[in-house]
Write a protein that holds these residues in place. Structure first.
Motif: not given
Length: 295
Positions: A264, A268-269
């Motif tokens: 993962k 991230t954004k």
């Protein structure tokens, strides 16, 4: 091409990048030679090389003093091509100005700019990076390496833009370059932990540490590269005012690079705080790498 890689490394992260860069260039059938800068390294004659790569870790938004001193000795010829591969633990805008001294010297010599690239490497000061974060960083670095190599062979000179504000701020904090000399007065050895293995003495790039009468002694030309405290096998070195930020122990970069990126994404954004600076940086690498793979 006949290529020379000139680099300074503190905790061996720039050496790690240089190892991979050399391997990739050799695989492309280029001729590669390299010089790792440490105290006493003789200036090499660089005029016979088609391309020179300058590598360094960013220290406080600046290039390291030993690197600057060495580069000042090189007789780069007018029109000779050069590129920069630098690294830091974050992508803050002020890092863009870190090459200003090198670029100014190359302009004076009328050398030909062939590109500048900023790689991320895990912190050796402040706090340790999580394992999955390091794996993600190494994946992005591998992609950026491919982008850099393609650009160098195509003649595309990628530029990292700075501005007056970054340049002024970077120059202002360059006062920290005297910090190593000052802070070294407060370096201490934990006698209960130190085994006098001599690793710090042997590996200091400034030859600033010595063993005298069974005692570790510190000189006062420290560049705060953190190699001694980072790699001390017994965490026996106390680094003065920076003790609260000390990171001890390497990251096993070769091992982690073989594992590939985490399952993962670590960034991230929605990443916030310190990690927010990596969102656009990682996305830009992924976008450019995908475009490269489509060609």
């Amino acid at each position: 091409m006949k290529i020379l890689l000139v680099y300074y490394t503190g905790t061996y992260h720039t050496r790690f990048l240089t190892d991979r860069l050399e391997k990739a260039l050799l695989a492309r059938r280029h001729t590669v030679e390299r010089v790792e800068i440490r105290r006493g390294t003789a200036a090499i004659d660089v005029r016979d090389y088609d391309l020179i790569g300058f590598g360094y870790p960013i220290y406080g938004f600046n290039s390291p003093l030993p690197f600057n001193r060495y580069i000042a000795q090189l007789n780069v010829a007018a029109g000779q091509k050069f590129f920069i591969y630098k690294n830091s633990g974050e992508t803050f805008g002020m890092n863009n100005a870190s090459s200003r001294i090198l670029l100014r010297r190359m302009r004076k010599r009328k050398a030909a700019f062939a590109g500048e690239y900023h790689f991320v490497m895990p912190y050796n000061i402040h706090f340790p990076f999580a394992r999955d974060f390091v794996r993600e960083i190494l994946d992005k670095d591998a992609k950026l390496m491919e982008i850099m190599l393609k650009n160098l062979e195509d003649g595309t000179a990628h530029k990292i833009s700075s501005n007056i504000a970054y340049n002024i701020a970077s120059a202002a904090v360059s006062i920290q370059k005297i910090g190593g000399a000052v802070n070294s007065f407060f370096y201490r050895i934990d006698k209960n932990k130190c085994t006098k293995c001599g690793l710090c003495v042997k590996n200091c790039p400034e030859d600033n540490i010595r063993l005298e009468k069974e005692k570790i002694k510190f000189g006062h030309r420290c560049d705060m590269c953190m190699r001694c405290s980072f790699y001390c096998p017994n965490d026996a070195i106390r680094i003065g005012f920076l003790e609260g930020w000390k990171v001890n122990g390497g990251y096993a970069l070769d091992e982690l690079s073989l594992e590939g990126p985490p399952e993962k994404p670590y960034i991230t954004k929605d990443s916030r705080g310190f990690y927010k600076c990596f969102v656009r940086y990682f996305a830009a690498i992924d976008e450019e790498y995908a475009r490269l793979m489509r060609q």
